[in-house]
Design a protein around this motif. Sequence first.
Motif, PDB file in Angstrom:
ATOM      1  N   THR A  76      -6.519 -10.076   7.693  1.00 46.85           N
ATOM      2  CA  THR A  76      -7.512 -10.848   6.951  1.00 46.85           C
ATOM      3  C   THR A  76      -7.215 -12.332   6.908  1.00 46.85           C
ATOM      4  O   THR A  76      -7.912 -13.088   6.249  1.00 46.85           O
ATOM      5  CB  THR A  76      -7.597 -10.334   5.495  1.00 46.85           C
ATOM      6  OG1 THR A  76      -6.299 -10.447   4.894  1.00 46.85           O
ATOM      7  CG2 THR A  76      -8.063  -8.895   5.448  1.00 46.85           C
ATOM      8  N   GLU A  93      -9.702  -4.086  -2.768  1.00 38.88           N
ATOM      9  CA  GLU A  93     -10.654  -3.687  -1.731  1.00 38.88           C
ATOM     10  C   GLU A  93     -12.020  -3.345  -2.312  1.00 38.88           C
ATOM     11  O   GLU A  93     -13.054  -3.679  -1.731  1.00 38.88           O
ATOM     12  CB  GLU A  93     -10.113  -2.473  -0.978  1.00 38.88           C
ATOM     13  CG  GLU A  93      -9.059  -2.789   0.048  1.00 38.88           C
ATOM     14  CD  GLU A  93      -8.932  -1.654   1.045  1.00 38.88           C
ATOM     15  OE1 GLU A  93      -9.002  -0.490   0.615  1.00 38.88           O
ATOM     16  OE2 GLU A  93      -8.771  -1.924   2.237  1.00 38.88           O
ATOM     17  N   PRO A 139       0.819  -1.210   0.000  1.00 32.96           N
ATOM     18  CA  PRO A 139       0.000   0.000   0.000  1.00 32.96           C
ATOM     19  C   PRO A 139       0.855   1.264   0.000  1.00 32.96           C
ATOM     20  O   PRO A 139       1.844   1.348   0.721  1.00 32.96           O
ATOM     21  CB  PRO A 139      -0.815  -0.121   1.294  1.00 32.96           C
ATOM     22  CG  PRO A 139      -0.836  -1.579   1.599  1.00 32.96           C
ATOM     23  CD  PRO A 139       0.480  -2.114   1.117  1.00 32.96           C
ATOM     24  N   ARG A 155      -6.818  -3.794   7.356  1.00 35.15           N
ATOM     25  CA  ARG A 155      -7.398  -4.565   6.258  1.00 35.15           C
ATOM     26  C   ARG A 155      -6.369  -5.477   5.605  1.00 35.15           C
ATOM     27  O   ARG A 155      -6.680  -6.594   5.212  1.00 35.15           O
ATOM     28  CB  ARG A 155      -8.008  -3.617   5.220  1.00 35.15           C
ATOM     29  CG  ARG A 155      -9.221  -2.850   5.729  1.00 35.15           C
ATOM     30  CD  ARG A 155      -9.988  -2.202   4.609  1.00 35.15           C
ATOM     31  NE  ARG A 155      -9.221  -1.166   3.939  1.00 35.15           N
ATOM     32  CZ  ARG A 155      -9.253   0.123   4.272  1.00 35.15           C
ATOM     33  NH1 ARG A 155      -9.997   0.515   5.290  1.00 35.15           N
ATOM     34  NH2 ARG A 155      -8.551   1.016   3.610  1.00 35.15           N
ATOM     35  N   THR A 156      -5.129  -5.003   5.469  1.00 33.93           N
ATOM     36  CA  THR A 156      -4.132  -5.808   4.754  1.00 33.93           C
ATOM     37  C   THR A 156      -3.489  -6.872   5.632  1.00 33.93           C
ATOM     38  O   THR A 156      -3.116  -7.937   5.146  1.00 33.93           O
ATOM     39  CB  THR A 156      -3.018  -4.919   4.174  1.00 33.93           C
ATOM     40  OG1 THR A 156      -2.444  -4.133   5.228  1.00 33.93           O
ATOM     41  CG2 THR A 156      -3.551  -4.004   3.091  1.00 33.93           C
ATOM     42  N   LYS A 197      -8.794 -13.730   0.364  1.00 35.89           N
ATOM     43  CA  LYS A 197      -8.491 -12.499   1.093  1.00 35.89           C
ATOM     44  C   LYS A 197      -7.200 -12.597   1.892  1.00 35.89           C
ATOM     45  O   LYS A 197      -6.518 -11.598   2.101  1.00 35.89           O
ATOM     46  CB  LYS A 197      -9.671 -12.128   1.990  1.00 35.89           C
ATOM     47  CG  LYS A 197     -10.906 -11.715   1.197  1.00 35.89           C
ATOM     48  CD  LYS A 197     -11.946 -11.053   2.082  1.00 35.89           C
ATOM     49  CE  LYS A 197     -12.729 -12.089   2.857  1.00 35.89           C
ATOM     50  NZ  LYS A 197     -13.826 -11.452   3.642  1.00 35.89           N
ATOM     51  N   PHE A 235      -4.002  -2.766  -4.710  1.00 38.51           N
ATOM     52  CA  PHE A 235      -4.589  -2.908  -3.377  1.00 38.51           C
ATOM     53  C   PHE A 235      -5.996  -2.314  -3.326  1.00 38.51           C
ATOM     54  O   PHE A 235      -6.940  -2.920  -2.817  1.00 38.51           O
ATOM     55  CB  PHE A 235      -3.683  -2.227  -2.353  1.00 38.51           C
ATOM     56  CG  PHE A 235      -4.294  -2.091  -0.988  1.00 38.51           C
ATOM     57  CD1 PHE A 235      -4.441  -3.185  -0.161  1.00 38.51           C
ATOM     58  CD2 PHE A 235      -4.727  -0.852  -0.540  1.00 38.51           C
ATOM     59  CE1 PHE A 235      -5.015  -3.056   1.097  1.00 38.51           C
ATOM     60  CE2 PHE A 235      -5.292  -0.717   0.715  1.00 38.51           C
ATOM     61  CZ  PHE A 235      -5.429  -1.821   1.529  1.00 38.51           C
ATOM     62  N   ASP A 279      -2.775   4.032  -3.437  1.00 44.87           N
ATOM     63  CA  ASP A 279      -3.962   3.581  -2.714  1.00 44.87           C
ATOM     64  C   ASP A 279      -4.697   4.716  -2.017  1.00 44.87           C
ATOM     65  O   ASP A 279      -5.923   4.685  -1.912  1.00 44.87           O
ATOM     66  CB  ASP A 279      -3.545   2.522  -1.678  1.00 44.87           C
ATOM     67  CG  ASP A 279      -2.914   1.317  -2.353  1.00 44.87           C
ATOM     68  OD1 ASP A 279      -3.648   0.581  -3.008  1.00 44.87           O
ATOM     69  OD2 ASP A 279      -1.687   1.149  -2.237  1.00 44.87           O
ATOM     70  N   HIS A 330      -4.537 -12.276  -0.751  1.00 43.24           N
ATOM     71  CA  HIS A 330      -4.752 -11.096  -1.591  1.00 43.24           C
ATOM     72  C   HIS A 330      -4.658 -11.454  -3.078  1.00 43.24           C
ATOM     73  O   HIS A 330      -4.003 -10.756  -3.864  1.00 43.24           O
ATOM     74  CB  HIS A 330      -3.760  -9.990  -1.228  1.00 43.24           C
ATOM     75  CG  HIS A 330      -4.427  -8.669  -0.958  1.00 43.24           C
ATOM     76  ND1 HIS A 330      -4.317  -7.589  -1.766  1.00 43.24           N
ATOM     77  CD2 HIS A 330      -5.266  -8.289   0.046  1.00 43.24           C
ATOM     78  CE1 HIS A 330      -5.014  -6.575  -1.281  1.00 43.24           C
ATOM     79  NE2 HIS A 330      -5.600  -6.983  -0.177  1.00 43.24           N
TER      80      HIS A 330
END
Length: 224
Positions: A125, A160, A77, A121-122, A140, A156, A99, A143
């Motif tokens: 998950t 999302e 990100p 979030r990254t 997820k 990224f 991002d 990714h």
Amino acid sequence: MSSTKILIVDDEQRIRKLLRDYLIRDGYTVYEASNGRQALDIFNSEANIALIILDVMMPEMDGWQVCSEIRKTSKVPIIMLTAKSDERDELRGFELGVDEYVTKPFSPRTLSARVNAILRRTLGTAAEKTLEAGGIVMDKSAHIVTIDGEQVDLSFKEFELLQYFMENNGVALSRERILNSVWNYDYYGDARTIDTHVKKLRSKIGSKASLIKTVWGIGYKFEA
């Protein structure tokens, strides 16, 4: 989050110190670079940089060049900082895979909140299950997105956005709701950001582009 590494790239020492103090207080490990070449050296030598805060205007290499080089090998990100508020610059950043886009002057507290939200979030998950809809499979934890067995290369933010669509299958989503959920409530851009990302996402998912439907006067709906 003491092992989570963040790289701050800005030629202004005052900006670096301000951000470093906030991020260290939040428990992150912080690296600093004062120009683009130094940033690439640190990124390539330090394993597992989790996020980059990157200024646009810098000596040696500017932020656009740094972002372009990093995107050749990584989807880490990137939050881009700029002194200019220009829609063309913002769109250029998104084209390169930025991002988040933040215009100076900014609130360090707000930027720190964005960092926290992105990393939640990254990095958070791994325990969540895979999403599947309409031939699209989203892992997820890794990714990774595959369509009919073929992996699709998404940034990224595109990942999302697609995740949000799939999790709201059949629901008409306004642009404002998408901004609040995917970009967070304090995003300072406008709804055109959504249209730009949806256009790119549709082009990347190819035959599945029709699953993202435009709802005139409202926004978009993923329907599979």
